[in-house]
Write an enzyme that holds these catalytic residues in place. Structure first.
Site, mmCIF file in Angstrom:
data_model
loop_
_atom_site.group_PDB
_atom_site.id
_atom_site.type_symbol
_atom_site.label_atom_id
_atom_site.label_comp_id
_atom_site.label_asym_id
_atom_site.label_seq_id
_atom_site.Cartn_x
_atom_site.Cartn_y
_atom_site.Cartn_z
ATOM 1 N N LYS A 138 0.860 -1.194 0.000
ATOM 2 C CA LYS A 138 0.000 0.000 0.000
ATOM 3 C C LYS A 138 0.885 1.229 0.000
ATOM 4 O O LYS A 138 1.834 1.320 0.792
ATOM 5 C CB LYS A 138 -0.874 0.004 1.278
ATOM 6 N N GLN A 159 7.156 3.964 4.075
ATOM 7 C CA GLN A 159 5.737 3.594 4.049
ATOM 8 C C GLN A 159 5.482 2.322 4.864
ATOM 9 O O GLN A 159 4.417 2.171 5.472
ATOM 10 C CB GLN A 159 5.281 3.396 2.595
ATOM 11 N N LYS A 162 5.304 3.534 8.440
ATOM 12 C CA LYS A 162 4.132 4.398 8.598
ATOM 13 C C LYS A 162 2.856 3.563 8.636
ATOM 14 O O LYS A 162 2.000 3.723 9.516
ATOM 15 C CB LYS A 162 4.084 5.370 7.412
ATOM 16 N N LYS A 174 5.602 2.035 -2.939
ATOM 17 C CA LYS A 174 5.535 3.359 -3.563
ATOM 18 C C LYS A 174 5.790 3.186 -5.048
ATOM 19 O O LYS A 174 6.472 2.243 -5.461
ATOM 20 C CB LYS A 174 6.595 4.289 -2.975
ATOM 21 N N GLY A 213 -2.611 8.369 -4.299
ATOM 22 C CA GLY A 213 -1.934 9.566 -4.799
ATOM 23 C C GLY A 213 -0.711 9.943 -3.988
ATOM 24 O O GLY A 213 -0.435 9.396 -2.929
ATOM 25 N N ASP A 214 0.029 10.864 -4.522
ATOM 26 C CA ASP A 214 1.158 11.523 -3.853
ATOM 27 C C ASP A 214 1.422 12.783 -4.697
ATOM 28 O O ASP A 214 0.503 13.253 -5.390
ATOM 29 C CB ASP A 214 2.388 10.591 -3.798
ATOM 30 N N THR A 258 -4.575 13.803 5.083
ATOM 31 C CA THR A 258 -3.165 13.935 5.472
ATOM 32 C C THR A 258 -2.968 15.239 6.255
ATOM 33 O O THR A 258 -2.334 15.252 7.318
ATOM 34 C CB THR A 258 -2.249 13.875 4.241
ATOM 35 N N ASN A 290 -2.088 19.244 -1.880
ATOM 36 C CA ASN A 290 -3.116 18.570 -1.092
ATOM 37 C C ASN A 290 -2.833 18.630 0.410
ATOM 38 O O ASN A 290 -3.702 19.012 1.204
ATOM 39 C CB ASN A 290 -3.234 17.108 -1.568
ATOM 40 N N SER A 427 -6.875 5.981 3.637
ATOM 41 C CA SER A 427 -6.908 5.037 2.511
ATOM 42 C C SER A 427 -7.303 3.650 3.018
ATOM 43 O O SER A 427 -8.066 2.929 2.365
ATOM 44 C CB SER A 427 -5.532 4.949 1.841
#
Ligand code: NDP
Ligand code: 2IT
Length: 495
Positions: A138, A159, A162, A174, A213-214, A258, A290, A427
């Site tokens: 993810k 990630q 996290k 990622k 997204g990123d 976020t 964002n 998410s």
């Protein structure tokens, strides 16, 4: 056998990595390097005491000598692990750390597409599937010209930790491309996304890998990516992507998550560690995408005054508080530049160059643009201006020497893998709703997000305390994130 108990690395402001080592000629496979240790004005000195961790770091650098951002993320993590590794001989015995720093799979592919003038363009696409011990891979997709394997490996690596901190069952990944959506028409972005997904679709799935997204990937891109997935696969598998539109399986609050989550965690940190809050505080936020926009919204709701935002060209300063409707109109309405704000809002100013934003005095600093934007020198200015707390909305926006400067000065510091986990946590909540074929209300998702962020703060705070370093949230986040994944890897055997 290592004959030297202390292994020194110097991290220069511009080039992270093992620029310096002392007495390390016995370390197998470590590349020769020369030079004296940097003085404190040039960069911070980092030590790994444990021989096993020295070996893992040395191998990481030797294997991919050019992946500076990845080395930086791994070294910060290993330094935290250094505090506890002696109590866990099983990790070395079972090779957990060297397995943990190596991605399970790295996929690269070409992405051909046709621009509006009929020219053939070819970009490079990637997916780094780093670790799936605790759940399907993810993590986000980044479309930006600077994207390369080093950046995606650092992002995928962080990630894992996290996602573990969220307590939800998600592994780490990622991906992205060196495609630059800036200046492209909607049709060009659509054709690029369709080509990108035509290849990516064979590697993802709701039980396999769930991108989101990123930087450079928002609602528009996720819509085009989902459309192409559905078309190529001939199936309506909503749970394959997150950050979707509300009409096709998206979750309320994911857009805001976020930035909101960053403020929830910061508020909890201020409350627990300084008996304080956002109320009456001056806040500076870098970026205007964002994360920055919704951090600005929540910080303002919590009683702070956000006085500055930036983009990659420069920054705006509005001492009476940013008018977020104007920013949203510029950035979300027509993808404009932040400079426009100063033309539209009397009393505000625009300055070229995005780093200058950190010369504006603030009580709370929320870097929300990109990696390595705050170095030791900028951190010195932030400290000198009397900042109380720094929380990372972007991934790795603070260089190691900046983090040291904050911690030494007693400035509260929340690292990205905890502070910006609200995005991926929501998410995870979107995935749950997709599985249930049901949508929670805004209030319900927001409440869950707040609970998750509050929990993350307390878990990392407690982990730091248990390691004998109260208040060191970098240590707390690395250890708390790692232990769950490491122990799961032990349970599942050598995979
Ligand atoms: P966006 O694309 O929405 O916005 C990115 C912002 O950062 C823009 O203002 C952009 O300016 C600026 N920026 C990007 N690259 C650079 C650069 N090289 N130098 C200076 N400014 C730059 O991205 P997000 O807001 O989604 O992401 C921001 C950060 O937050 C990233 O580090 C991302 O990894 C992280 N993050 C994002 C999450 C999410 O849910 N979206 C979740 C967790 C972390 P410009 O428009 O000029 O390029
Ligand atoms: O860095 C991140 O946590 C994100 N870009 C969000 C990832 C996600 O899967 O929502």
């Amino acid at each position: 056998m290592c004959f030297f108990p202390v292994f020194l690395y110097s991290i220069d402001r511009k080039i992270p990595g093992p620029l310096t080592r002392q007495n390390s000629q016995k370390m197998e496979g470590f590349p020769a390097s020369a030079g004296a240790a940097k003085g404190p004005d040039k960069g911070a000195v980092f030590m790994l005491k444990n021989e096993y961790l020295q070996r893992v770091y040395s191998q990481t650098v030797t294997r991919d000598p050019d992946q500076k951002e990845f080395h930086q993320a791994v070294l910060e993590f290993l330094e935290s692990l250094d505090q506890i590794i002696g109590q866990h001989p099983e990790y070395e015995k079972k090779g957990i750390v060297e397995t943990f720093v190596e991605p399970e799979r790295v996929i690269t592919f070409r992405v051909p597409w046709v621009d509006d003038k009929g020219n053939i363009r070819v970009n490079r696409g990637y997916r780094v599937q780093f670790n799936s011990a605790i759940g399907p891979y993810k993590g986000g997709l980044r479309f930006h010209p600077t994207v390369n394997l080093s950046i995606l490996k650092f992002l995928g690596f962080e990630q894992i930790l996290k996602n573990s901190l969220t307590t939800l069952p998600m592994g780490g990944a990622k991906g992205g491309s060196d495609f630059d959506p800036k200046g492209k028409s909607d049709e060009e972005v659509m054709r690029f996304c369709q080509s990108f997904m035509t290849e990516l679709q064979r590697h993802i799935g709701q039980f396999v890998d769930v991108p989101a997204g990123d930087i450079g990937v928002g609602a528009r891109e996720i819509g085009y990516l989902f459309g192409q997935y559905r078309r190529v696969r001939g199936t309506y598998a909503a749970g394959v992507l997150t950050g979707k539109g509300l009409s096709f399986g998206g979750s309320l609050v994911r857009t805001e998550a976020t930035g909101y989550g960053l403020c929830y965690l910061t508020q909890e940190m201020l409350s627990k560690m300084k008996h304080d809050s956002f109320q009456g505080k001056t806040v500076v936020i870098s970026g205007s995408g964002n994360v920055a926009i919704f951090a600005c919204q929540k910080a303002t709701e919590l009683g702070g005054t956000v006085v500055a935002l930036s983009d990659s060209n420069g920054y705006i300063h509005d001492p009476k508080g940013i008018d977020l409707d104007v920013v949203k109109d510029i950035k979300l309405g027509h993808r404009g530049r932040i400079k426009e704000y100063a033309d539209r809002v009397p009393g505000s100013t625009y300055t070229e160059g995005f780093r200058g934003i950190w010369t504006i005095p603030c009580d709370i600093a929320l870097p929300c643009a990109t990696q390595n934007e705050i170095d030791g020198e900028i951190a010195g200015v932030i400290v000198k201006n009397g900042c109380l707390a720094v929380a990372e909305g972007a991934n790795m926006p603070c260089r190691p020497e900046a983090i040291q400067a904050f911690q030494r000065a007693g400035v509260l510091f929340a690292p990205a893998k905890a502070a910006n986990a609200g995005g991926v946590a929501t998410s995870g909540l979107e995935m749950s709703q997709n599985s249930m074929r049901y949508a929670w209300t805004f209030e319900e998702v927001d409440r869950r997000l707040k609970d998750i962020m509050t929990n993350i703060f307390h878990n990392i705070y407690t982990a730091a305390e248990e390691c004998g370093k109260p208040g060191d949230l970098v240590l707390g986040a690395n250890i708390a994130g790692f232990m769950k994944v490491a122990n799961t890897m032990l349970s599942q055997g050598l995979i």
